[in-house]
Design a protein around this motif. Structure first.
Motif, short mmCIF file in Angstrom:
data_model
loop_
_atom_site.label_atom_id
_atom_site.label_comp_id
_atom_site.label_asym_id
_atom_site.label_seq_id
_atom_site.Cartn_x
_atom_site.Cartn_y
_atom_site.Cartn_z
N ILE A 333 3.59 2.60 -5.11
CA ILE A 333 3.83 2.85 -3.69
C ILE A 333 3.26 4.22 -3.36
CG2 ILE A 333 5.53 2.97 -1.85
CD1 ILE A 333 7.45 1.42 -3.70
N PRO A 399 9.42 -5.40 -0.41
CA PRO A 399 8.70 -4.13 -0.35
C PRO A 399 9.43 -3.05 0.45
CG PRO A 399 7.17 -5.94 -0.10
CD PRO A 399 8.55 -6.54 -0.09
N GLU A 425 2.21 -0.33 -0.47
CA GLU A 425 2.59 -0.81 -1.80
C GLU A 425 1.50 -1.71 -2.38
OE1 GLU A 425 5.51 -4.24 -3.18
OE2 GLU A 425 6.65 -2.35 -2.96
#
Length: 490
Positions: A333, A399, A425
């Motif tokens: 990320i 996510p 991400e």
């Protein structure tokens, strides 16, 4: 799996095969034909080194682009990596590749501060010591742990295979393992050191014990050997390229005489003495004398299904071994913040989070501190790694939930204030192969099951080392091995 007789008959005949007449790669070198399956770092480097040796190479890639997990992103004036972030100039093969590909002027050196590394401990970041005196005064290890290290030269050798956790604890003590070895291994493999084999996953560390009887004695012997060495030396600098690591991949692909065939999922591979290897994708069949499989282990297991074998149970066992190699999921990320939102100066390469901190986050890199021009002047970028061998729970989240998790887990370490300007991400469902106990035996059994097939080679990070430098080194070694074998056959 078919029975042995049917298996061999289908693989040694072209009769009844659908599709066009098998075709060889249409190159220009006039050398022997080689097909490489997979356009990640192992596949592209193998193809490039083979072409340098005069071979006619075609690369087939199932995905839409080359590079595997070496993917660079430009966004909102920033640049970051979805996978590996840099490499160290300590491999001659990498130096040869960069020079041969004409990329020397594209090299970007890391900032001086990038050599500083941090370890998370009790919610704070502590810089790793870079000098002997700092090691003595550092708060990373308690005094008992520091004194335990002094006993290392007097610890005996192990008689059998050990995990990294067993090896490190036996030689250096539990404190060193918990606060140094554990996060270091998680940073490389995103794995569990209590499952990874020291012989397979950290062979250089294991070799110090075998050759010198001690890690400390072995490290000192290496230092003296480097000082005594003559001739040109690689400087060990941390590097990338102006346009990121994907620049290496795109450059190699562009320099291949045969364009890489992307969006080309190989469905089957067969072999016969008369026709060599026949590789099928849809209605197209390519034919070549040599075949390099540079794909994950499970894909190799699928692709060897139709290859002829004198020992069907052995081939089935090899497929089982290939499918047993674990690839835990990892998410990277990348986040951008205004500098004023982060209390920590981010003056280093990044930070690793030991398992004892009970976090799902493995570590965080500081790309905007490592290389110049990776972020806008008033911004910081950092890239978080989550999941792997100990972060299974994080990989069950969405996510958005993962983003909330890493912000919460990193808050005390970095002093984060507020939400990121943006985040992105990259989810890798099968990220890094795990070299667990028995891994070397697995590889040996796989090689033995395929040893009867001339011109078949396996090159990938499930067997050759997971670091970028390992993959390049083994790709060059493969090209030289094939040259030597062809010379012997003449």
């Amino acid at each position: 799996m078919q029975d042995t007789d049917t298996h061999n008959t289908a693989s040694n005949s072209l009769e009844g095969m659908a599709g066009p007449i098998p075709q060889a790669p249409k190159g220009h070198s006039g050398g022997q034909q080689v097909i490489v399956i997979g356009a990640g770092i192992s596949g592209l480097c193998s193809a490039w080194f083979l072409q340098q040796q005069g071979y006619d190479v075609l690369v087939l890639e199932a995905g839409a682009c080359v590079g595997g997990n070496l993917q660079t992103v430009q966004r909102d004036g920033c640049q970051f990596e979805r996978g590996p972030n840099s490499f160290i100039n300590n491999r001659q093969a990498m130096a040869d590749l960069i020079k041969g590909a004409g990329l020397e002027e594209e090299i970007v050196l890391a900032n001086a501060a990038a050599h500083r590394r941090y370890i998370g401990k009790h919610g704070k970041l502590i810089a790793l010591p870079s000098k002997p005196l700092e090691a003595i005064t550092s708060k990373i290890l308690p005094w008992a742990g520091k004194l335990r290290v002094a006993k290392e030269p007097f610890v005996g050798q192990s008689a059998g295979e050990e995990t990294i956790a067993q090896f490190a604890t036996r030689r250096l003590g539990k404190d060193v393992f918990d606060w140094l070895i554990d996060p270091f291994i998680s940073g490389i493999y995103a794995g569990d050191p209590s499952k990874l084999s020291i012989q397979a996953a950290a062979p250089k560390l294991f070799a110090l014990e075998q050759q010198h009887g001690s890690l400390i004695k072995g490290a000192w012997a290496q230092i003296k050997a480097r000082r005594a060495a003559t001739g040109p030396k690689l400087d060990g600098a941390m590097m990338s390229f102006k346009s990121g690591l994907h620049q290496l991949m795109s450059t190699l692909a562009d320099q291949l005489l045969n364009p890489v065939q992307v969006n080309t999922q190989v469905e089957s591979v067969s072999y016969s003495q008369d026709h060599g290897y026949m590789v099928r994708s849809g209605d197209t069949i390519w034919q070549a004398e040599k075949l390099v499989m540079a794909v994950p282990a499970a894909q190799v297991a699928r692709l060897i299904e139709d290859l002829p074998t004198p020992n069907e149970p052995q081939l089935v066992a090899a497929q089982k071994q290939l499918r047993s190699i674990e690839y835990p999921a990892v998410a990277t990320i990348s986040l951008a913040f205004e500098k004023g939102q982060i209390q920590h100066p981010l003056d280093g390469f990044g930070a690793l989070i030991p398992s004892k901190e009970n976090k799902q986050t493995l570590g965080v890199l500081f790309p905007s501190s490592i290389f110049p021009d990776r972020a806008n002047a008033n911004q910081h970028i950092f890239t978080v790694f989550v999941g792997g061998g100990r972060g299974h729970q994080a990989m069950q989240l969405t996510p958005d939930e993962r983003l909330d998790l890493v912000l919460e887990e990193l808050h005390s370490y970095l002093g984060i204030d507020g939400q990121p300007l943006w985040s992105e991400e990259s989810y890798w469902p099968a990220a890094i192969p795990q070299y667990t106990l028995g891994h070397l035996q697995k590889v040996a059994e796989i090689d033995q099951a395929l040893a009867h097939l001339p011109g078949l080679y396996l090159r990938s990070n499930w067997r050759d080392g997971v670091a970028l430098g390992d993959c390049v080194e083994q790709a060059q070694a493969l090209a030289l091995q094939i040259v030597d074998e062809d010379v012997e056959d003449k």
